[in-house]
Motif scaffolding. Sequence first.
Motif, PDB file in Angstrom:
ATOM      1  N   HIS A   5       0.848  -1.198   0.000  1.00 17.28           N
ATOM      2  CA  HIS A   5       0.000   0.000   0.000  1.00 17.28           C
ATOM      3  C   HIS A   5       0.881   1.244   0.000  1.00 17.28           C
ATOM      4  O   HIS A   5       1.456   1.611   1.025  1.00 17.28           O
ATOM      5  N   HIS A   7       1.478   5.346  -2.107  1.00 20.24           N
ATOM      6  CA  HIS A   7       0.906   6.375  -2.987  1.00 20.24           C
ATOM      7  C   HIS A   7       2.026   7.159  -3.668  1.00 20.24           C
ATOM      8  O   HIS A   7       2.067   8.397  -3.581  1.00 20.24           O
ATOM      9  N   GLU A  91      -8.341   2.343  -2.472  1.00 19.29           N
ATOM     10  CA  GLU A  91      -8.918   2.080  -1.203  1.00 19.29           C
ATOM     11  C   GLU A  91     -10.345   2.574  -1.153  1.00 19.29           C
ATOM     12  O   GLU A  91     -10.680   3.625  -1.694  1.00 19.29           O
ATOM     13  N   HIS A 152      -6.609  -2.273   5.617  1.00 19.18           N
ATOM     14  CA  HIS A 152      -5.319  -1.594   5.539  1.00 19.18           C
ATOM     15  C   HIS A 152      -5.127  -0.659   6.727  1.00 19.18           C
ATOM     16  O   HIS A 152      -6.105  -0.142   7.269  1.00 19.18           O
ATOM     17  N   ASP A 202       1.864   2.901   3.391  1.00 13.09           N
ATOM     18  CA  ASP A 202       0.880   3.978   3.194  1.00 13.09           C
ATOM     19  C   ASP A 202       1.615   5.305   2.954  1.00 13.09           C
ATOM     20  O   ASP A 202       1.121   6.373   3.339  1.00 13.09           O
TER      21      ASP A 202
HETATM   22 ZN   LIG Z   1      -3.602   4.959   1.655  1.00 12.41          ZN
END
Ligand SMILES: [Zn+2]
Length: 259
Positions: A5, A7, A91, A152, A202
Amino acid sequence: MIDTHCHLHFSEYDQDRETVFQRSWNSGIKTLILVGCDAEDSGQAMKLAQNFDGAFFSAGFHPHEAARWDLDKKQKLEELSLHPKCVAIGEVGLDYYRNLSPKEDQQKVFIEMLNLAKSRQLPLIIHCRQAGDEMVSLLKEQGPFPSSGVMHCFSGDSKYLKDCLKLGFYISFAGNLTFPNAQELRDRAAEVPMERLLAETDCPYLTPVPFRGKRNEPGFLSHTVRKLAEIRNLPFEEMSDGISQNARRLFKLGHHAGN
Ligand SMILES: [Zn+2]
Ligand SMILES: [Zn+2]
């Protein structure tokens, strides 16, 4: 290792994205999942995934964005979900902590996304904050989900954790597991069966100790995995192999193009 996970398509990396990829690769992250937060953002994740071996993406609509949902966005996500590098729907979920969109909108969009995951036979990447009861009853109502999914950046109590496990979901921990005041979270991490455990950065958020306060990146995943190993009293290698296997199984990484 696999960052399940991240970004990296966010603007936080516009100045040095290539360097961050290189550093992540050098530190042993050979596979990562770029997670989309709305239709346009999932499109960005797809474009970036196409440019890097070992990069995959997910198509989703974050509960924060739910008030901006419309048919165009739904169609765009349906298209993206057919891409060979799309490994999950997410998500998606409920966020009653920040409540940036009305609860009714969040629930409506979440149900649409649950249906998309079912029809595409893709696993879910679920974001849930302070909405555990609604989450469990919605998942029970709308399930089962044969392709499963992951909760998550897990947060919640022991009962919620058990409910998520019973529903067949994996549990993923992020860098906040390393924070000094996160003992409750570490207690939860000790309760997850090894075959359901995952880790993520994340990034750019939730940077683990000792880099807390800086921008996060996939290369920092090892600090969270080391903490997991410590909590479970396992050698680092065994923990990192175990959770990588789990990630490959959940996201069917062997079956997707580019792996
Ligand atoms: Zn995220
Ligand atoms: Zn999230």
